[in-house]
Design a protein around this motif. Sequence first.
Motif, mmCIF file in Angstrom:
data_model
loop_
_atom_site.group_PDB
_atom_site.id
_atom_site.type_symbol
_atom_site.label_atom_id
_atom_site.label_comp_id
_atom_site.label_asym_id
_atom_site.label_seq_id
_atom_site.Cartn_x
_atom_site.Cartn_y
_atom_site.Cartn_z
ATOM 1 N N TYR A 2 3.583 6.162 -6.436
ATOM 2 C CA TYR A 2 3.396 6.475 -7.938
ATOM 3 C C TYR A 2 1.902 6.749 -8.251
ATOM 4 C CZ TYR A 2 7.234 3.262 -7.753
ATOM 5 O OH TYR A 2 8.458 2.820 -7.453
ATOM 6 N N GLU A 3 1.059 7.057 -6.953
ATOM 7 C CA GLU A 3 -0.194 7.495 -7.032
ATOM 8 C C GLU A 3 -0.561 8.795 -7.875
ATOM 9 O OE1 GLU A 3 -2.773 8.632 -3.343
ATOM 10 O OE2 GLU A 3 -3.241 6.413 -3.719
ATOM 11 N N GLY A 4 -1.287 8.974 -8.918
ATOM 12 C CA GLY A 4 -1.556 9.835 -9.693
ATOM 13 C C GLY A 4 -0.340 10.448 -10.541
ATOM 14 N N ALA A 36 2.576 1.450 -3.487
ATOM 15 C CA ALA A 36 1.634 1.956 -4.426
ATOM 16 C C ALA A 36 1.560 3.451 -4.393
ATOM 17 C CB ALA A 36 0.429 1.422 -4.233
ATOM 18 N N LYS A 37 1.321 3.970 -3.095
ATOM 19 C CA LYS A 37 1.050 5.490 -2.911
ATOM 20 C C LYS A 37 2.335 6.274 -3.610
ATOM 21 C CE LYS A 37 -1.784 5.634 1.145
ATOM 22 N NZ LYS A 37 -2.980 6.206 0.370
ATOM 23 N N GLU A 79 0.829 -1.255 -0.017
ATOM 24 C CA GLU A 79 -0.089 -0.005 -0.014
ATOM 25 C C GLU A 79 0.918 1.193 -0.059
ATOM 26 O OE1 GLU A 79 -3.584 2.094 2.768
ATOM 27 O OE2 GLU A 79 -2.887 0.023 3.121
#
Length: 249
Positions: free
Chosen positions: A201-203, A198-199, A195
């Motif tokens: 690369y978020e957006g 993933a953050k 989790e």
Amino acid sequence: MIVFITGASAGFGAAMARIFVQNGHQVLIAGRRADRLQALAAELGDAALPVVLDVTDRASITSVLAGLPEAWRQIDVLINNAGLALGTTPAQESSLEDWDTMIATNVSGLVAMTRAILPDMVKRGSGTVINIGSVAGDTPYPGGNVYGATKAFVEQFTLNLRADLVGTGVRATNLAPGLCGGTEFSNVRMKGNDEAAAKVYEGTTPLTADDIANTAYWIATLPAHININRIEMMPTCQGYGPLNIKRTL
């Protein structure tokens, strides 16, 4: 052309193996995870030779190189890709064990591989060493501490190789990516916290392993009189920010 890629079981290394094989070259795919190397070798066919190697173990390097089949011994391109980041905490909170691991892999392992293969390149008067650095080696950021320092070493070591190798016909490049997704890099750095990884690369639309592989291939296949000293790559969503200032309100 025979290409030796460390850290080839996933990410940048696997992508680089694919592009070199697809373009008719032989690739030694090296890494610690035998199952992944075998799977990649099955995909790539006879042009790929898997070798189980731990760059932090000098005996492993010596044994692997001594055991190469005769037809695979003239290494034209060494890609020092094996490396990792561990943690994003401030220096005063970071794990000394994590620091040791990063130094052993990103610095000592890279140096040992280079020293093992470089003399034969110089003797032949040709060869290319591509070291995978990072924008973190040039631009500090909070939590980068030892990871950034190891990549700064890669930058300076590569430039000093250039100084030593002038006139030998052997080339050296520091390939320094910025934000790059689709690999295990952040998962390893966050120690399995998918989790949190993933953050990162978020957006964004980050670089991909294929982007790095295509660049490495271009470097390695330029005419022999051209040396690319350093390439810093970023996605267009990434850039430079202001200096970090702690304000007391």
